[in-house]
Design a protein around this motif. Structure first.
Motif, mmCIF file in Angstrom:
data_model
loop_
_atom_site.group_PDB
_atom_site.id
_atom_site.type_symbol
_atom_site.label_atom_id
_atom_site.label_comp_id
_atom_site.label_asym_id
_atom_site.label_seq_id
_atom_site.Cartn_x
_atom_site.Cartn_y
_atom_site.Cartn_z
ATOM 1 N N LEU A 161 0.830 -1.207 0.000
ATOM 2 C CA LEU A 161 0.000 0.000 0.000
ATOM 3 C C LEU A 161 0.863 1.256 0.000
ATOM 4 C CD1 LEU A 161 -2.958 -0.780 2.461
ATOM 5 C CD2 LEU A 161 -3.046 -0.594 -0.030
ATOM 6 N N PHE A 162 1.941 1.260 0.776
ATOM 7 C CA PHE A 162 2.825 2.424 0.806
ATOM 8 C C PHE A 162 3.504 2.621 -0.557
ATOM 9 C CE2 PHE A 162 2.280 2.142 5.354
ATOM 10 C CZ PHE A 162 2.416 3.451 5.796
ATOM 11 N N ASP A 163 3.902 1.524 -1.193
ATOM 12 C CA ASP A 163 4.532 1.618 -2.513
ATOM 13 C C ASP A 163 3.548 2.179 -3.541
ATOM 14 O OD1 ASP A 163 6.881 0.574 -1.515
ATOM 15 O OD2 ASP A 163 6.435 -1.492 -2.134
ATOM 16 N N GLN A 164 2.314 1.711 -3.487
ATOM 17 C CA GLN A 164 1.299 2.174 -4.440
ATOM 18 C C GLN A 164 0.988 3.652 -4.246
ATOM 19 O OE1 GLN A 164 -1.933 -0.534 -3.633
ATOM 20 N NE2 GLN A 164 -1.109 -2.160 -4.964
ATOM 21 N N ALA A 165 1.034 4.111 -2.996
ATOM 22 C CA ALA A 165 0.749 5.516 -2.696
ATOM 23 C C ALA A 165 1.983 6.393 -2.843
ATOM 24 C CB ALA A 165 0.197 5.636 -1.280
ATOM 25 N N ASN A 166 3.137 5.750 -3.114
ATOM 26 C CA ASN A 166 4.404 6.482 -3.234
ATOM 27 C C ASN A 166 4.704 7.295 -1.976
ATOM 28 O OD1 ASN A 166 6.770 7.116 -4.616
ATOM 29 N ND2 ASN A 166 5.908 9.012 -5.460
ATOM 30 N N VAL A 167 4.451 6.652 -0.834
ATOM 31 C CA VAL A 167 4.681 7.272 0.475
ATOM 32 C C VAL A 167 5.770 6.474 1.188
ATOM 33 C CG1 VAL A 167 3.689 7.796 2.744
ATOM 34 C CG2 VAL A 167 2.326 8.143 0.656
ATOM 35 N N ALA A 168 6.680 7.160 1.846
ATOM 36 C CA ALA A 168 7.769 6.490 2.553
ATOM 37 C C ALA A 168 7.224 5.606 3.671
ATOM 38 C CB ALA A 168 8.738 7.526 3.129
ATOM 39 N N TYR A 169 7.885 4.497 3.907
ATOM 40 C CA TYR A 169 7.474 3.567 4.954
ATOM 41 C C TYR A 169 7.551 4.234 6.332
ATOM 42 C CZ TYR A 169 8.321 -0.068 1.388
ATOM 43 O OH TYR A 169 8.319 -0.830 0.246
ATOM 44 N N PRO A 170 6.802 3.732 7.316
ATOM 45 C CA PRO A 170 6.884 4.272 8.680
ATOM 46 C C PRO A 170 8.318 4.201 9.210
ATOM 47 C CG PRO A 170 5.036 2.754 8.475
ATOM 48 C CD PRO A 170 5.815 2.644 7.211
ATOM 49 N N LYS A 171 8.701 5.218 9.968
ATOM 50 C CA LYS A 171 10.055 5.267 10.519
ATOM 51 C C LYS A 171 10.151 4.451 11.802
ATOM 52 C CE LYS A 171 10.047 9.680 10.977
ATOM 53 N NZ LYS A 171 10.477 11.066 11.314
ATOM 54 N N ALA A 172 11.359 4.003 12.102
ATOM 55 C CA ALA A 172 11.592 3.257 13.338
ATOM 56 C C ALA A 172 11.521 4.168 14.561
ATOM 57 C CB ALA A 172 12.948 2.560 13.286
ATOM 58 N N ASP A 173 11.715 5.452 14.360
ATOM 59 C CA ASP A 173 11.644 6.437 15.434
ATOM 60 C C ASP A 173 10.557 7.432 15.052
ATOM 61 O OD1 ASP A 173 11.969 8.332 17.380
ATOM 62 O OD2 ASP A 173 14.113 8.636 17.074
ATOM 63 N N MET A 174 9.338 7.167 15.505
ATOM 64 C CA MET A 174 8.188 7.957 15.079
ATOM 65 C C MET A 174 7.316 8.291 16.288
ATOM 66 S SD MET A 174 5.453 6.977 12.042
ATOM 67 C CE MET A 174 5.097 5.357 12.744
ATOM 68 N N THR A 175 7.011 9.579 16.454
ATOM 69 C CA THR A 175 6.143 9.980 17.559
ATOM 70 C C THR A 175 4.691 9.660 17.193
ATOM 71 O OG1 THR A 175 5.764 12.217 16.716
ATOM 72 C CG2 THR A 175 7.708 11.877 18.136
ATOM 73 N N TRP A 176 3.838 9.712 18.204
ATOM 74 C CA TRP A 176 2.420 9.451 17.948
ATOM 75 C C TRP A 176 1.831 10.505 17.011
ATOM 76 C CZ3 TRP A 176 -0.001 5.078 18.753
ATOM 77 C CH2 TRP A 176 0.489 4.193 19.717
ATOM 78 N N ASN A 177 2.261 11.737 17.117
ATOM 79 C CA ASN A 177 1.756 12.777 16.212
ATOM 80 C C ASN A 177 2.193 12.514 14.775
ATOM 81 O OD1 ASN A 177 0.380 14.219 18.192
ATOM 82 N ND2 ASN A 177 2.163 15.484 18.702
ATOM 83 N N GLU A 178 3.419 12.042 14.595
ATOM 84 C CA GLU A 178 3.887 11.698 13.246
ATOM 85 C C GLU A 178 3.105 10.503 12.700
ATOM 86 O OE1 GLU A 178 8.592 13.059 13.373
ATOM 87 O OE2 GLU A 178 7.995 11.164 14.338
ATOM 88 N N PHE A 179 2.800 9.567 13.565
ATOM 89 C CA PHE A 179 1.982 8.415 13.176
ATOM 90 C C PHE A 179 0.605 8.876 12.713
ATOM 91 C CE2 PHE A 179 -1.328 5.500 14.907
ATOM 92 C CZ PHE A 179 -1.154 4.434 14.031
ATOM 93 N N ARG A 180 0.023 9.810 13.446
ATOM 94 C CA ARG A 180 -1.311 10.313 13.079
ATOM 95 C C ARG A 180 -1.286 10.966 11.700
ATOM 96 N NH1 ARG A 180 -4.712 15.102 16.251
ATOM 97 N NH2 ARG A 180 -6.539 15.080 14.821
ATOM 98 N N GLU A 181 -0.266 11.776 11.446
ATOM 99 C CA GLU A 181 -0.167 12.442 10.142
ATOM 100 C C GLU A 181 0.052 11.430 9.019
ATOM 101 O OE1 GLU A 181 -0.819 15.656 9.544
ATOM 102 O OE2 GLU A 181 -1.370 15.634 11.682
ATOM 103 N N LEU A 182 0.842 10.412 9.279
ATOM 104 C CA LEU A 182 1.089 9.380 8.268
ATOM 105 C C LEU A 182 -0.188 8.596 7.982
ATOM 106 C CD1 LEU A 182 3.153 7.976 6.455
ATOM 107 C CD2 LEU A 182 3.754 6.510 8.401
ATOM 108 N N ALA A 183 -0.965 8.324 9.029
ATOM 109 C CA ALA A 183 -2.230 7.607 8.848
ATOM 110 C C ALA A 183 -3.192 8.419 7.997
ATOM 111 C CB ALA A 183 -2.853 7.292 10.208
ATOM 112 N N LYS A 184 -3.237 9.728 8.211
ATOM 113 C CA LYS A 184 -4.102 10.585 7.396
ATOM 114 C C LYS A 184 -3.663 10.564 5.936
ATOM 115 C CE LYS A 184 -3.901 14.331 10.105
ATOM 116 N NZ LYS A 184 -4.195 15.707 10.607
ATOM 117 N N LYS A 185 -2.359 10.583 5.727
ATOM 118 C CA LYS A 185 -1.821 10.578 4.370
ATOM 119 C C LYS A 185 -2.157 9.289 3.620
ATOM 120 C CE LYS A 185 2.204 12.482 3.839
ATOM 121 N NZ LYS A 185 3.672 12.760 3.829
#
Length: 439
Positions: A161-185
């Protein structure tokens, strides 16, 4: 009821044999040869363990018996749905069970568990391999069980899904706020074809996790650290990036089937999901690529800080063979047993470099980044005290969290009520008699 058969050689028989041979005295060699015979009496033990662990215990026992041929262990299990209730009844009725496997907190109020501190000291056991879990297992400054495995949380993600959306994979060091923004994307579409950026199972753990990651405990008097987690889940529902709690309940949505369907980008769940996904691949049920990264963390908390729920082996204080039972426990929960469990894909309580290598494997199986599981900083999901799981996790936190998630209460009201119920329903019953160890 088990029967212990003892080989007895009487002094009369021994003297008769010597007289028949015309011997007038015993040599030192004859005295020594008699000594091992006196120690060959077989000891029969019975162990009741969780169904999922039964076969691995049997495999590990095959190795144990090579070193301890006179200790025979009969391993039994009880169906998962009845396991703890039935086992508690068996123990309270005096059934002849020497070793017990499972969540230690379930048995603490029975008084049936043997303290292990003296055994650990006598055998000079190196407990460093258990890491911080060792101290967290202590209750009233005593150890009543050692963990042979544990369950830690991780963030699983659909690489396809990330490859199809051309979005970088989740980072190993990610805050909850960054997770929320990535989920929206990663969220797109509508209806049955909607792709959700993430899936948070209805369990209360998925929101109170954020407080535990900071070192807070769900039995603390100040539950402020848990407000953010509950509000965060509600905010993600408003974003539309996760399925709402109400929809999850009405549709019986489940983290495993939801992720395997292929329309969830990130799935927050425990290490047991690895085996579920591997099985699905074997059965050709999924075709997408997937991997793991550490769960998101609060600001100021180190990356790869997770929850751990230890599963322990314990000795019945009424066992007639506690020394031998502890030998079994020592083997199963130590380095030798951990090799057996890690080879089967279990995350073990005891970890060293060799066990890490066994668990990670040769890289031929997914997930590619499985090493994160054995590199985590761990906090116990909840204090290992009687009633915490059954009363607080399964009822209080679950019920009041749901009141907030259905807008029947505000977040502040829910947390306030949780605090009141912790005091009334748990602390008044158990807090005077049980004190948790350090994290």
């Amino acid at each position: 009821m088990k029967k212990n058969w003892h080989l007895v050689v009487t002094g009369t028989l021994a003297m008769g044999l010597l007289a028949g041979c015309g011997s007038t005295q015993q040599t030192s060699g004859e005295k020594n040869s008699a000594s091992p015979a006196a120690k060959t009496a077989q000891v029969n033990l019975k162990a009741t363990v969780l169904t999922d662990d039964l076969e691995t215990f049997k495999s590990a026992y095959a190795e144990f018996s090579k070193e301890n041929p006179t200790i025979q262990v009969q391993f039994e299990t009880i169906p998962q749905a009845q396991y703890y209730e039935k086992l508690r009844l068996q123990l309270s009725s005096g059934e002849d069970i020497d070793l017990v496997g499972g969540n230690m907190d379930v048995f603490l109020d029975t008084g049936i568990l043997e303290p292990l501190d003296d055994y650990i000291k006598k055998e000079n056991i190196d407990v460093s391999g258990y890491g911080p879990l060792y101290d967290s297992l202590k209750v009233n400054d005593k150890v009543y069980g050692l963990p042979y495995r544990k369950s830690n949380w991780m963030l699983f993600y659909n690489k396809t899904l990330f490859d199809q959306a051309n979005v970088a994979y989740p980072k190993a060091d990610m805050t909850w706020n960054e997770f929320r923004e990535l989920a929206k994307k990663m969220t797109k579409g509508e209806g049955a074809n909607k792709v959700y950026g993430a899936f948070l199972h209805p369990w209360a753990q998925t929101w109170y996790m954020q407080g535990v990651q900071t070192g807070a405990s769900i039995i603390d008097k100040d539950l402020t650290p848990f407000k953010k987690g509950l509000q965060f889940r509600m905010d993600m529902e408003k974003d539309g990036s996760i399925m709402g709690w109400a929809e999850q309940i009405t549709t019986s949505a489940h983290y495993n089937s939801a992720f395997q369907k292929g329309n969830v980008a990130m799935n927050l769940i425990g290490d047991w999901h690895v085996a579920q996904l591997r099985q699905a691949e074997t059965e050709k049920k999924i075709s997408f690529d997937w991997d793991v990264v550490p769960v998101p963390h609060p600001e100021g908390v180190a990356a790869n800080t997770s929850l751990a729920t230890p599963v322990s082996l314990m000795v019945n204080k009424n066992s007639k063979h506690k020394e031998e039972a502890f030998k079994v426990l020592q083997f199963m929960t130590g380095a030798k047993g951990a090799k057996q469990f890690s080879a089967k894909g279990f995350l073990t309580g005891y970890v060293n470099d060799e066990i890490r290598k066994i668990y990670v494997g040769d890289g031929s199986m997914k997930p590619k980044n499985i090493h994160f599981f054995v590199e985590q900083k761990e906090y116990p999901e909840y204090p290992l005290l009687p009633g915490v799981k059954n009363i607080l996790v399964n009822n209080v936190y679950k019920q009041e969290g749901e009141m907030a998630l259905t807008n029947a209460e505000t977040v502040d009201q829910a947390i306030q009520k949780i605090g009141q119920r912790v005091e009334k329903e748990w602390a008044d019953k158990y807090a005077k008699d049980f004190k948790a160890g350090k994290k």
